[in-house]
Design an enzyme around this catalytic site. Structure first.
Site, PDB file in Angstrom:
ATOM      1  N   SER A 187       0.855  -1.184   0.000  1.00 21.70           N
ATOM      2  CA  SER A 187       0.000   0.000   0.000  1.00 21.70           C
ATOM      3  C   SER A 187       0.886   1.226   0.000  1.00 21.70           C
ATOM      4  O   SER A 187       2.068   1.163   0.362  1.00 21.70           O
ATOM      5  CB  SER A 187      -0.895  -0.005   1.241  1.00 21.70           C
ATOM      6  OG  SER A 187      -1.540   1.237   1.413  1.00 21.70           O
ATOM      7  N   TYR A 200      -1.915  -0.877  10.470  1.00 20.75           N
ATOM      8  CA  TYR A 200      -1.854  -1.158   9.037  1.00 20.75           C
ATOM      9  C   TYR A 200      -0.557  -0.628   8.439  1.00 20.75           C
ATOM     10  O   TYR A 200       0.121  -1.329   7.673  1.00 20.75           O
ATOM     11  CB  TYR A 200      -3.064  -0.520   8.356  1.00 20.75           C
ATOM     12  CG  TYR A 200      -3.165  -0.762   6.877  1.00 20.75           C
ATOM     13  CD1 TYR A 200      -3.457  -2.030   6.367  1.00 20.75           C
ATOM     14  CD2 TYR A 200      -3.000   0.287   5.967  1.00 20.75           C
ATOM     15  CE1 TYR A 200      -3.564  -2.250   5.004  1.00 20.75           C
ATOM     16  CE2 TYR A 200      -3.115   0.074   4.599  1.00 20.75           C
ATOM     17  CZ  TYR A 200      -3.388  -1.187   4.131  1.00 20.75           C
ATOM     18  OH  TYR A 200      -3.490  -1.408   2.774  1.00 20.75           O
TER      19      TYR A 200
END
Length: 336
Positions: A187, A200
């Protein structure tokens, strides 16, 4: 003009190109060039590919991209009915694929005891594995100080340790074959600090550390690693997000917004990155891409820029119309 002036102009031109590209491209410069001049996705025809997290989102769309060019697929996730739906569409997209060329293999990535059996099934099915796409994972919305440590553990179990478990099996297989390709869905959060997603961000940063180390260790082997870093993509990811509490889901519907890359476009670019064996690619629209290039080109100025923009702006860049949910997180955290 002396040599020093020429070097200075070249440096300025280099940065100018990147600044301009950050305003016009939905991916990094290398990937954009490969899309126009590099190998097409059709070069992957006949490759045996295992995709985890294939029942929805990026994994689902990538399955369609690879099915269209004639890859043989193993599709894994927990939801069997959704996997069967994806398989059916793959066979509709490419009539030359037989039912035996696309297999549904249900797998809970958190059940590590089943990984070896699953991997052996893939090898028994196709005789070899050419590409492993580690796509399974979840995002997060939570305030840093309220996150229970078990949430961090749960995040790393799914987004990091399950990926490492399958990848290590794959690397051993690739070393025996003399070649192979690992694809990891990371990401932009694995590159940039993102507010309200600490667990995350930590997990995605960890993936870069692990797989870049692997790349260094086997730089003399024919093992390719592609780390894909999407920014805001139009998928329903918010519903399944981790929060600050173990076992809890964020449960917010992701709204449609033009500032997000479509999942079809993300999968298309991902296919190009795989075909061209690129090491790391970024996929995002502006202004997210501008932030990435600001960090890349101006690392000394970037921390000041982030502080100046503030977390509300970063939330807006990431979640667009869902950015107001940051206030909801804060309110809910105070009430606990």
């Amino acid at each position: 003009m002396d040599a020093l002036s020429i070097i200075g102009l070249l440096v300025l031109a280099y940065y100018f190109v990147y600044v301009v590209c950050a305003f016009v491209l939905d991916c990094n410069v290398e990937l954009a060039l490969k899309e126009k001049f590099g190998r097409p996705v059709s070069d992957l025809k006949g490759k045996k590919v295992w995709i985890t997290g294939a029942s929805s989102g990026i994994g689902e769309e990538l399955a369609y991209v690879l099915a269209e060019v004639g890859c043989k697929l193993i599709l894994s996730a927990r939801r069997i009915a959704e996997l069967e739906r994806v398989k059916k569409k793959c066979l509709q997209i490419n009539k030359n694929l037989s039912d035996d060329d696309v297999e549904v293999y249900p797998l809970d990535m958190l059940n590590f005891n089943l990984h070896k059996e699953a991997f052996q099934h893939v090898i028994d099915k196709f005789g070899q594995l050419d590409i492993l796409v580690n796509n399974a994972g979840r995002s997060q919305r939570a305030k840093w100080e309220n996150i229970e440590v078990n949430v961090d553990r749960d995040m790393f179990e799914l987004d990091v340790f399950s990926v490492l478990s399958l990848s290590r099996m794959a690397v051993k297989h690739f070393l025996q074959m003399g070649q192979g390709h690992l694809v990891v869905t990371s990401s932009i959060a694995g590159i940039l600090p993102i507010p309200l997603s600490a667990s995350y961000c930590g997990a995605k940063h960890a993936l870069h550390g692990y797989f870049n180390s692997l790349l260094m260790e086997h730089s003399d082997k024919n093992i390719n690693i592609t780390i894909v870093c999407p920014g805001p993509v139009q998928t329903n990811f918010l519903a399944e997000c981790f929060t600050d509490t173990p076992g809890e889901k964020y449960g917010i519907k992701t709204v449609v917004d033009n500032s997000k890359v479509s999942v079809e476009r993300c999968a298309e670019l991902m296919g190009i990155a795989i075909a061209n064996k690129l090491n790391e690619v970024w996929i995002a629209k502006t202004p997210a891409m501008r932030l990435i290039y600001a960090q890349y080109c101006f690392p000394n100025v970037f921390p000041w820029l982030l502080r100046s923009l503030g977390p509300k702006y970063l939330m807006k860049v990431r979640d667009a119309k869902n950015a107001s949910t940051g206030a909801t997180i804060e309110k809910d955290s105070k009430e606990k």
